[in-house]
Design a protein around this motif. Structure first.
Motif, mmCIF file in Angstrom:
data_model
loop_
_atom_site.group_PDB
_atom_site.id
_atom_site.type_symbol
_atom_site.label_atom_id
_atom_site.label_comp_id
_atom_site.label_asym_id
_atom_site.label_seq_id
_atom_site.Cartn_x
_atom_site.Cartn_y
_atom_site.Cartn_z
ATOM 1 N N PHE A 83 0.637 -1.043 0.042
ATOM 2 C CA PHE A 83 -0.112 0.171 0.050
ATOM 3 C C PHE A 83 0.866 1.210 0.040
ATOM 4 C CE2 PHE A 83 -2.451 3.383 2.153
ATOM 5 C CZ PHE A 83 -3.980 3.139 1.113
ATOM 6 N N THR A 84 1.860 1.281 1.020
ATOM 7 C CA THR A 84 2.897 2.455 0.813
ATOM 8 C C THR A 84 3.701 2.565 -0.384
ATOM 9 O OG1 THR A 84 3.127 1.993 3.134
ATOM 10 C CG2 THR A 84 4.499 3.631 2.214
ATOM 11 N N ILE A 85 4.047 1.322 -0.995
ATOM 12 C CA ILE A 85 4.731 1.347 -2.209
ATOM 13 C C ILE A 85 3.841 1.925 -3.316
ATOM 14 C CG2 ILE A 85 5.523 0.196 -4.009
ATOM 15 C CD1 ILE A 85 6.687 -1.911 -2.001
ATOM 16 N N ALA A 86 2.547 1.895 -3.248
ATOM 17 C CA ALA A 86 1.694 2.328 -4.321
ATOM 18 C C ALA A 86 1.160 3.662 -4.012
ATOM 19 C CB ALA A 86 0.386 1.612 -4.332
ATOM 20 N N ASN A 87 1.205 4.180 -2.652
ATOM 21 C CA ASN A 87 0.617 5.419 -2.490
ATOM 22 C C ASN A 87 1.529 6.574 -1.815
ATOM 23 O OD1 ASN A 87 -2.264 4.881 -3.219
ATOM 24 N ND2 ASN A 87 -1.759 3.172 -2.231
ATOM 25 N N GLY A 88 2.440 5.933 -1.009
ATOM 26 C CA GLY A 88 3.412 6.947 -0.272
ATOM 27 C C GLY A 88 2.839 7.230 0.882
ATOM 28 N N ILE A 89 2.676 8.451 1.405
ATOM 29 C CA ILE A 89 2.054 8.890 2.585
ATOM 30 C C ILE A 89 0.771 10.024 2.153
ATOM 31 C CG2 ILE A 89 3.924 8.753 4.180
ATOM 32 C CD1 ILE A 89 4.245 11.887 3.584
ATOM 33 N N TYR A 90 0.636 9.636 0.671
ATOM 34 C CA TYR A 90 -0.645 10.701 0.340
ATOM 35 C C TYR A 90 -1.924 10.098 0.912
ATOM 36 C CZ TYR A 90 -3.732 12.803 -2.984
ATOM 37 O OH TYR A 90 -4.420 13.889 -3.772
ATOM 38 N N VAL A 154 9.357 7.387 -7.105
ATOM 39 C CA VAL A 154 9.428 7.620 -8.498
ATOM 40 C C VAL A 154 8.282 7.983 -9.138
ATOM 41 C CG1 VAL A 154 11.331 6.001 -8.767
ATOM 42 C CG2 VAL A 154 9.285 5.054 -8.873
ATOM 43 N N ASN A 155 7.204 7.688 -8.699
ATOM 44 C CA ASN A 155 5.974 8.043 -9.300
ATOM 45 C C ASN A 155 5.415 9.368 -8.618
ATOM 46 O OD1 ASN A 155 5.586 5.484 -10.674
ATOM 47 N ND2 ASN A 155 5.111 4.498 -8.657
ATOM 48 N N LEU A 156 6.297 10.280 -7.930
ATOM 49 C CA LEU A 156 5.765 11.476 -7.402
ATOM 50 C C LEU A 156 4.896 11.364 -6.274
ATOM 51 C CD1 LEU A 156 6.228 13.892 -10.667
ATOM 52 C CD2 LEU A 156 7.738 13.323 -8.884
ATOM 53 N N ASN A 157 4.839 10.188 -5.615
ATOM 54 C CA ASN A 157 3.900 10.260 -4.323
ATOM 55 C C ASN A 157 4.749 10.803 -3.255
ATOM 56 O OD1 ASN A 157 1.818 8.720 -5.267
ATOM 57 N ND2 ASN A 157 2.872 6.938 -5.433
ATOM 58 N N PRO A 158 4.379 11.553 -2.322
ATOM 59 C CA PRO A 158 5.052 12.062 -1.321
ATOM 60 C C PRO A 158 5.404 10.942 -0.266
ATOM 61 C CG PRO A 158 2.978 12.695 -1.060
ATOM 62 C CD PRO A 158 3.032 12.089 -2.386
ATOM 63 N N ILE A 159 6.661 11.039 0.256
ATOM 64 C CA ILE A 159 7.028 9.875 0.921
ATOM 65 C C ILE A 159 7.591 10.490 2.316
ATOM 66 C CG2 ILE A 159 7.276 8.132 -0.634
ATOM 67 C CD1 ILE A 159 10.452 8.716 -0.507
ATOM 68 N N ARG A 160 7.695 11.652 2.633
ATOM 69 C CA ARG A 160 8.157 12.480 3.774
ATOM 70 C C ARG A 160 7.574 13.854 3.692
ATOM 71 N NH1 ARG A 160 13.332 12.106 3.678
ATOM 72 N NH2 ARG A 160 13.872 14.235 3.178
ATOM 73 N N ALA A 161 6.809 14.382 4.920
ATOM 74 C CA ALA A 161 6.115 15.675 4.932
ATOM 75 C C ALA A 161 6.096 16.140 6.193
ATOM 76 C CB ALA A 161 4.879 15.544 4.131
ATOM 77 N N LYS A 162 6.180 17.325 6.219
ATOM 78 C CA LYS A 162 5.813 18.011 7.656
ATOM 79 C C LYS A 162 4.720 18.810 7.237
ATOM 80 C CE LYS A 162 8.422 21.689 8.667
ATOM 81 N NZ LYS A 162 9.725 22.531 9.080
#
Length: 215
Positions: A83-90, A154-162
């Motif tokens: 799920f995280t691989i497909a979507n990141g933290i979106y 690589v798919n421009l899903n955010p993977i780190r955010a504040k």
């Protein structure tokens, strides 16, 4: 990392979300507890009144809360979570952003009623939101948020955010007596009164004894 035996488990800060008509709440657990919380508390006082009103309060204090929280997909990606691989933290970011927007179902329903000639359309209601932070369980309204996305896959899903979260605490001055948040805030105030009184015990006597000993 292994846990230290007997070491107490750290409580997790969370948001409990009640969305009508579903009676079962959803929970947004913050991935990491914020390092700090900024609370601004202002008295609800009578401004420019008579001298006899100098100490009068018109209701509960007005309180706002600001905090910064982090979301990071690194561990889940390392574990190979699909799920995280497909979507990141979106999805986590979306769950917070949707607290500020009426649901698409309400928007569509209102559009249909307007097209049918309905004269008055009631504004959409935000979900009933509860901030859980240790002993503090508070009804709040999300006033806004700011998102700083700092890394992407690589798919421009955010993977780190504040994410900066701004809340307004809802009190018995804001809510109807029948609303569950009314009693919740009163309970929160009672706990604060009890804790505050515990620190006042003997304070005057100790101050007087210190003053007399210095004279």
């Amino acid at each position: 990392m292994s846990k230290i035996p007997g070491y107490p488990k750290t409580a997790r800060a969370a948001l409990v979300v009640f969305e009508a008509p579903n009676p079962i709440p959803s929970v947004i657990t913050l991935q990491y507890n914020p390092d700090k919380m900024q609370r601004d508390v202002k008295a609800s006082a009578i401004e420019g009144g008579a001298r006899s009103d100098a100490f009068r309060l018109t209701g509960a204090p007005v309180e706002t809360i600001k905090m910064e929280v982090w979301f990071d997909a690194t561990d889940k990606l390392a574990e190979g979570d699909p799920f995280t691989i497909a979507n990141g933290i979106y999805p986590q970011l979306a769950s917070l952003e949707m607290l500020l927007a009426p649901s698409s179902a309400v928007v569509v329903a209102n559009s249909i009623m307007l097209a049918a000639g309905t004269i008055e359309i009631l504004p959409a209601s935000a979900p009933f939101l509860i901030l859980v932070w240790g002993k503090r369980v508070l009804p709040v309204r999300m006033a806004g948020l700011s998102v700083g996305e700092e890394a992407f896959d690589v798919n421009l899903n955010p993977i780190r955010a504040k994410v900066g979260l701004d809340f307004t605490v809802l009190t018995y001055s804001d809510l109807e007596q029948s609303h569950p948040g009314y009693a919740m805030y009163l309970g929160h105030q009672i706990v604060k009164e009890q804790m505050g009184r515990a620190t006042r015990a003997g304070t005057v006597a100790s101050i007087l004894s210190q003053k007399l000993s210095t004279n």
